[in-house]
Design an enzyme around this catalytic site. Structure first.
Site, PDB file in Angstrom:
ATOM      1  N   SER A  57       1.014  -1.363   0.025  1.00 14.73           N
ATOM      2  CA  SER A  57      -0.208  -0.126   0.036  1.00 14.73           C
ATOM      3  C   SER A  57       0.814   1.328  -0.035  1.00 14.73           C
ATOM      4  O   SER A  57       0.404   2.292  -0.498  1.00 14.73           O
ATOM      5  CB  SER A  57      -1.134  -0.013   1.180  1.00 14.73           C
ATOM      6  N   GLU A  85       2.891  -0.112  10.044  1.00 17.12           N
ATOM      7  CA  GLU A  85       3.514  -1.332   9.780  1.00 17.12           C
ATOM      8  C   GLU A  85       3.904  -2.176  10.937  1.00 17.12           C
ATOM      9  O   GLU A  85       3.724  -3.530  10.806  1.00 17.12           O
ATOM     10  CB  GLU A  85       4.815  -1.248   8.830  1.00 17.12           C
TER      11      GLU A  85
END
Length: 242
Positions: free
Chosen positions: A17, A89
């Site tokens: 992404s 993340e």
């Protein structure tokens, strides 16, 4: 500054992404690849693209000696960007960090180190390998705080068509085809609210047509289907010392 001079700033490599939705400030950026890893949708996600009851599937890197993974490297500006990425993340995504070598596509810039976020089987959100038809079924049924899981797959595939048309990722493009097929079979767009319907129809049309826009511009994300699929024109490209 000469483009061949080195920067002391940290670079991060995006292969999921981050390619189409950054969410942080960055300076220079460069299309290119890393070696020794392949991209697979083997990582679960219970925040951005799913929930605890229905975890979505997102990309990670799997060690594979002869493999090459293409993506986009960004030069981070300041500590805020790194803190944001660590939360996105690592804290929420279950990823770990490593440093590897990035090879710019332009053939002029010297390869340089990049920070990479990678999920392994040792994290609690790990889902591992599965038949792609099963992965597609899971993707089309999951949604998280960042939006529908289908968006993640379709936007990533579109990014490659727009910016790296010479790259063919069999895993990604096969999954995209299966996701689109399942969305059509389940008539997903007719089962949800009107804004979501319009957005999903837009995604399907874009992915099926695979036609690049003439005037892409990066814009503020207002919902999960608004994004910038194209990389802005290149600025000065710098290498990195770490």
């Amino acid at each position: 500054m000469n483009p061949n001079e080195c920067s002391t700033n940290l670079w991060v490599f995006g292969y999921g992404s981050l390619c189409w939705l950054q969410g942080f400030d960055y300076g220079n950026h460069q299309l290119g690849f890393i070696r020794g890893f392949s991209r697979k949708f083997w990582q679960g996600n219970n925040s951005h693209r799913g929930t605890n009851d229905k975890p979505g599937r997102v990309a990670t890197l799997i060690k594979e000696d002869e493999a090459v993974t293409w993506g986009l490297a960004f030069e981070l500006l300041g500590e805020t960007a790194l803190r944001y990425l660590n939360d996105r993340e690592c804290t929420k995504g279950g990823y770990e960090t490593l440093i590897t070598t990035f090879f710019p596509r332009n053939g002029v810039m010297t390869p340089f180190p990049v920070l990479v976020f990678r999920a392994t089987e040792h994290n609690p959100q790990w889902l591992g390998p599965a038949p792609l038809a099963d992965v597609a079924a899971q993707v089309t049924e999951c949604r998280g705080e960042a939006g529908h899981n289908s968006e993640y797959v379709l936007r990533l595939a579109e990014f490659f068509r727009d910016n790296l048309p010479e790259v063919h990722d069999e895993h990604l493009f096969t999954l995209e085809r299966l996701v689109l097929k399942r969305m059509k079979e389940k008539n997903i767009s007719s089962t949800e609210d009107a804004p979501a319907t319009q957005a999903k129809q837009e995604v399907i049309s874009i992915a099926l047509a695979a036609q690049p826009d003439n005037n892409p511009e990066q814009e503020v994300r207002r919902d999960s289907f608004q994004y910038s699929s194209r990389v802005p024109p290149s600025k000065k490209l710098l290498c990195l010392k770490v």
